[in-house]
Design a protein around this motif. Structure first.
Motif, short mmCIF file in Angstrom:
data_model
loop_
_atom_site.label_atom_id
_atom_site.label_comp_id
_atom_site.label_asym_id
_atom_site.label_seq_id
_atom_site.Cartn_x
_atom_site.Cartn_y
_atom_site.Cartn_z
N LYS A 128 -45.28 27.32 -9.95
CA LYS A 128 -45.83 27.75 -11.23
C LYS A 128 -47.23 27.19 -11.42
O LYS A 128 -48.16 27.89 -11.82
CB LYS A 128 -44.90 27.27 -12.34
CG LYS A 128 -45.35 27.63 -13.74
CD LYS A 128 -44.27 27.26 -14.74
CE LYS A 128 -44.85 27.09 -16.14
NZ LYS A 128 -43.82 26.71 -17.12
N TYR A 181 -39.92 25.59 -8.04
CA TYR A 181 -40.48 26.38 -9.12
C TYR A 181 -41.69 25.73 -9.78
O TYR A 181 -42.70 26.37 -10.03
CB TYR A 181 -39.40 26.67 -10.17
CG TYR A 181 -39.89 27.56 -11.29
CD1 TYR A 181 -40.03 28.92 -11.10
CD2 TYR A 181 -40.21 27.03 -12.54
CE1 TYR A 181 -40.48 29.74 -12.12
CE2 TYR A 181 -40.66 27.85 -13.56
CZ TYR A 181 -40.79 29.20 -13.35
OH TYR A 181 -41.24 30.00 -14.36
N HIS A 182 -41.57 24.45 -10.10
CA HIS A 182 -42.64 23.82 -10.89
C HIS A 182 -43.96 23.77 -10.14
O HIS A 182 -45.01 24.07 -10.70
CB HIS A 182 -42.21 22.44 -11.37
CG HIS A 182 -41.16 22.54 -12.43
ND1 HIS A 182 -41.44 23.02 -13.68
CD2 HIS A 182 -39.84 22.28 -12.40
CE1 HIS A 182 -40.31 23.05 -14.39
NE2 HIS A 182 -39.33 22.61 -13.63
N TYR A 227 -42.93 28.98 -3.29
CA TYR A 227 -41.73 28.76 -4.11
C TYR A 227 -40.60 28.14 -3.27
O TYR A 227 -39.99 27.15 -3.67
CB TYR A 227 -41.25 30.08 -4.71
CG TYR A 227 -39.96 29.96 -5.47
CD1 TYR A 227 -39.92 29.37 -6.72
CD2 TYR A 227 -38.75 30.40 -4.90
CE1 TYR A 227 -38.72 29.23 -7.41
CE2 TYR A 227 -37.56 30.26 -5.59
CZ TYR A 227 -37.54 29.68 -6.84
OH TYR A 227 -36.36 29.53 -7.51
N TYR A 251 -36.64 25.72 -16.40
CA TYR A 251 -36.27 26.66 -15.36
C TYR A 251 -34.96 26.30 -14.66
O TYR A 251 -34.11 27.15 -14.45
CB TYR A 251 -37.39 26.77 -14.33
CG TYR A 251 -37.12 27.78 -13.25
CD1 TYR A 251 -37.26 29.14 -13.50
CD2 TYR A 251 -36.71 27.40 -11.97
CE1 TYR A 251 -37.01 30.08 -12.52
CE2 TYR A 251 -36.45 28.34 -10.98
CZ TYR A 251 -36.59 29.67 -11.27
OH TYR A 251 -36.33 30.60 -10.29
N HIS A 252 -34.81 25.03 -14.30
CA HIS A 252 -33.64 24.69 -13.47
C HIS A 252 -32.33 24.88 -14.22
O HIS A 252 -31.37 25.41 -13.69
CB HIS A 252 -33.77 23.27 -12.92
CG HIS A 252 -34.82 23.19 -11.87
ND1 HIS A 252 -34.67 23.78 -10.64
CD2 HIS A 252 -36.06 22.66 -11.88
CE1 HIS A 252 -35.77 23.62 -9.93
NE2 HIS A 252 -36.64 22.94 -10.66
#
Lengths: 249, 249
Positions: B157, B153-154, B148, A153-154
């Motif tokens: 998720k 993100y991680h 978020y 993602y990053h």
């Protein structure tokens, strides 16, 4: 982390690349900013359904699944980009601006700018591309999907921000996104004035129409506007009204 | 990385939490799986527009911007989840399944299951919630947006996969997603047979209609089906046809 290291090992495959793979890897590096880990993903990303000829378990091997994934990732990154860029705009504005940015035509243009179209043309080897109007934009989304799966993602977010979003004319998009009508209505509510949108006329034939709308404030004419739909005419009139009222837009 | 460390420092604020903040932080920990770094984001996430009473720069302070962001992040994570779960399904199936998962009603139900609805009810303190049918689902999306921004993100998720998607009845959703009609058409093309969808009758009144559709293969009747729309009747007939033809679905 171990997944990433495994991916790096994949890069060692590059010593076995054939000539066309070497060319693709170099092109990806140029577009994405770094050599691919797993070249297979990028080969798939440029495989349009119309040049796909393999199937597995009844599924045609093409870039359409990657396009689906890339579309979602691109949507999330653009959503956050706008969220941060416009801290004082409401979600209606953000949603509308986003959909104008990630539309097919805008993505087609960007695919041409970053050179992706050249790779696609090579893949089509003289076949007629004009039947597939959205192929460049579709492939750009598939490329985003490939970058996401290949690098996470990053990395993908940085790729989108630095190499895709940078090509958007965000200010140009916004000018057409601003909902002038709601600006006028908000103003009238704050000022406790009565605003009216009045249709003056509709001219033209069944194919081309022109609507003419007039805005009155407490019964007095403030501005008018024209457009091919009622909504567009109202928007045009409201834009003129915003200018006369010197409202921030 | 430094951004993450800064976020951790924010957690030290928890010693200054008042009673209701302590309660919110505990509820977030229960729902999200970890204490919030920046509690302000979560306070904003549960602030529905109808209980919002502050404005800044003309923008009402409510959870709508977070909802917009959370919707995009949720969409991306669900997209990848389905991409991985169904390696041999095409993008049409994936897109349709995703839109069935992230629809308002499904999200409302999940907000109730994870206990988010209780927090919202407290926030509304006896005000009538029934006027806002989608408030639970909207707030769930805003919560995703807050997670978020707070944790990256991680983490977000993982939160979505382990605490939201787990509540979806994916198999139930898929049964209604499978496009039986296109299965029948694909089969007929592969077998070089002519398939016809024929409307036998439409009965009922203006409010309730029933369509009756029949499928013929090379002129011979194979199956029929009924439904409230032409599309549903075709889908029903196609499902029966798939069963008779013993097609994998």
């Amino acid at each position: 982390m171990s997944k990433l290291r495994l991916s790096r090992l994949l890069r060692l495959q590059s010593v076995f690349y054939n000539k066309s793979e070497k060319r693709l890897a170099a092109a990806i590096k140029h577009m994405v900013g770094s050599k691919p880990f797993n070249l297979k993903l990028y080969k798939l990303a440029i495989k349009h359904a119309s040049v796909a000829n393999e199937s597995i378990n009844g599924l045609k091997i093409s870039n359409e699944r990657l396009e689906y994934l890339g579309d979602a990732i691109l949507g999330a990154v653009v959503a956050e980009f706008l969220f941060i860029k416009f801290p004082y705009r409401d979600e209606g504005f953000l949603t509308e601006t986003r959909s104008r940015m990630v539309n097919r035509e805008a993505l087609n243009q960007i695919a041409i700018k970053i050179g992706l179209s050249k790779i696609i043309e090579k893949e089509f080897k003289g076949k007629n591309l004009s039947a597939h109007k959205s192929i460049f934009g579709d492939t750009l989304e598939a490329l985003v999907g490939a970058v996401y799966l290949d690098r996470g993602y990053h990395f993908c977010k940085k790729f989108i921000l630095k190499r895709i979003i940078i090509h958007f004319d965000v200010d140009g998009i916004i000018t057409t996104t601003t909902n002038f009508k709601s600006k006028v209505i908000e103003w009238s509510q704050k000022e406790s004035k009565e605003v009216d949108f009045e249709m003056l006329s509709v001219s033209g034939n069944s194919r081309f129409k022109e609507f003419h709308v007039q805005i009155t404030i407490n019964g007095e004419i403030l501005a008018d506007g024209k457009g091919a739909t009622k909504k567009k005419a109202e928007q045009d009139a409201s834009k003129n009204a915003c200018e006369k009222l010197k409202l921030d837009i």
